[in-house]
Write an enzyme that holds these catalytic residues in place. Structure first.
Site, short mmCIF file in Angstrom:
data_model
loop_
_atom_site.label_atom_id
_atom_site.label_comp_id
_atom_site.label_asym_id
_atom_site.label_seq_id
_atom_site.Cartn_x
_atom_site.Cartn_y
_atom_site.Cartn_z
CB THR A 161 -0.88 -0.07 1.15
OG1 THR A 161 -1.88 -1.13 1.08
CG2 THR A 161 -1.63 1.24 1.49
NE ARG B 44 -8.98 -7.76 2.84
CZ ARG B 44 -7.89 -6.85 3.01
NH1 ARG B 44 -7.60 -5.87 2.12
NH2 ARG B 44 -7.10 -6.61 4.26
N GLY C 130 -10.23 -3.57 2.91
CA GLY C 130 -9.12 -3.68 3.86
C GLY C 130 -9.42 -2.34 4.95
CG ASP C 131 -6.02 -1.10 6.85
OD1 ASP C 131 -5.60 -1.91 5.96
OD2 ASP C 131 -4.97 -0.20 7.33
CB THR D 283 1.09 0.08 4.95
OG1 THR D 283 1.42 -1.20 4.17
CG2 THR D 283 2.31 0.35 5.72
N GLY D 284 -0.68 -2.70 6.24
CA GLY D 284 -0.36 -3.98 6.87
C GLY D 284 -1.74 -5.01 6.85
N GLY E 253 -4.94 -5.50 6.88
CA GLY E 253 -6.17 -4.80 7.23
C GLY E 253 -7.06 -5.20 8.19
N1 ASP Z 1 -3.75 -2.82 4.45
C1 ASP Z 1 -3.82 -3.15 3.33
C2 ASP Z 1 -4.98 -3.77 3.32
O1 ASP Z 1 -5.27 -4.76 4.19
C3 ASP Z 1 -2.72 -3.91 2.68
C4 ASP Z 1 -1.50 -3.28 2.75
O2 ASP Z 1 -1.28 -2.23 3.51
O3 ASP Z 1 -0.25 -3.39 2.16
O4 ASP Z 1 -5.85 -3.85 2.14
#
Ligand code: ASP
Length: 335
Positions: free
Chosen positions: A201, A229, A231-232, A252-253, A255
């Site tokens: 992200t 789906r 994410g966050d 980022t992470g 989610g």
């Molecule tokens: N946070 C993002 C998600 O879960 C993925 C990412 O940060 O790479 O969609």
């Protein structure tokens, strides 16, 4: 009686001190402007990172950082700066946002993005959109030209068409590396949650000369995601948040964990209510994510202009700069 009078006097004195504290200008003025950016937590492992690739990633981060710095140093708003940075990273196929976004299970791309203005906490977000060249631009249009905060899927695409937002054919977003990642996930050679391929992200947070904060995040989500789906990243308070009274955060992470913890708002609330040190607030909330089993990271700029990173992965593509001369990009945790 005397004791009561003494107590009342003490109370009056402490109340007026509290009132003074609240209205007093903040001590220790920070830099005039500052900026932090990320290109995702969960970097390529050192063994997969050739010196050439390493140089390319750092140059891409530096170019995005420079674009934001130009905007802020020239007196531009935090909002414009974070949008500029994110657009540049969306167009860069190395990162999982816009062009180069990860593939869904069905071989498409569903893009999520959000932007927030710390002045009045207005916000715009889009989730699960296809064919939008720069989803962050669409998120900003939602914020400024719709009465809503979040639009999704076909409706968001119709809104984009009505507002003249640039689109691209579906295959413009495709990259070989992301296709290989999907194939690996499908053949179960690696888990969909393998840290090297699941993240990427992009995001930016900034404080401008006027003291205004803004945050922006954009993503393709996680490789092999199904069932629409989300994410966050596009969820205000989870992956993105900005409030002039406290801080601006882009996450980022993994989610699902960031949503459950409400990471971005939790960090800003600690700052707002406890006046906690920005690094401590960020690390404390990231520790909660970790305790639940999630991983990832955040970039944060405080109301005083301090730019902070916090992450629990082996690396996070990142950079930060401020008017006091700070200017750096980094990839791994140990640098
Ligand atoms: N946070 C993002 C998600 O879960 C993925 C990412 O940060 O790479 O969609």
């Amino acid at each position: 009686m005397r004791t009561v009078l003494v107590l009342l006097a003490a109370l009056a004195c402490s109340t007026s001190l509290m009132a003074q504290d609240r209205s007093a200008p903040r001590q220790a003025p920070g830099p005039e402007w500052s900026l932090a950016i990320h290109g995702g937590a969960g970097t390529l492992s050192r063994s997969d990172m050739t010196p050439e690739r390493d140089r390319e990633y750092r140059a891409a981060l530096q170019a995005a950082l420079d674009a934001g710095v130009r905007a802020l140093a020239g007196g531009g708003s935090a909002l414009d700066a974070v949008q500029t940075v994110v657009m540049q990273l969306e167009d860069d196929a190395r990162f999982n946002a816009g062009r180069g976004a990860v593939f869904t299970w069905d071989g498409g791309h569903e893009l999520d993005a959000a932007i927030m203005d710390g002045r009045d906490r207005s916000a715009g977000a889009v989730a699960g959109v296809g064919g939008i060249r720069n989803p962050i631009t669409l998120a900003r249009k939602v914020m400024e030209e719709s009465p809503h905060v979040m639009l999704s899927g076909k409706g968001a695409e119709a809104f984009a068409a009505e507002h003249g937002v640039a689109t691209m054919p579906a295959d413009w977003f495709d990259t070989e590396a992301r296709r290989e990642a999907l194939e690996k996930v499908k053949s179960e050679q690696v888990s969909a949650l393998d840290v090297d391929i699941k993240f990427g992200t992009v995001g930016a947070v900034a404080r401008d000369r006027a003291g205004n904060l803004a945050a922006a995040t954009s993503t393709g989500g996680m490789t092999g995601k199904r069932w629409n789906r989300i994410g966050d990243s596009p969820i205000i308070g989870a992956g993105t948040y900005a409030d002039n009274r406290s801080c601006a955060v882009s996450a980022t992470g993994w989610g699902e964990y960031f949503i459950r913890v409400g990471v971005a708002k939790a960090i800003c609330d600690r700052r707002l209510l406890l006046r906690e040190d920005m690094q401590v607030a960020s690390d404390t909330v990231l520790a909660e994510v970790k305790a639940l089993g999630g991983d990832g990271g955040v970039i944060v700029v405080s109301d005083e202009g301090e730019a902070v990173f916090s992450f629990n992965t082996g690396g996070m593509y990142r950079g930060r700069a401020d008017s006091a001369g700070l200017n750096e990009v980094a990839i791994y945790a140990d640098e």
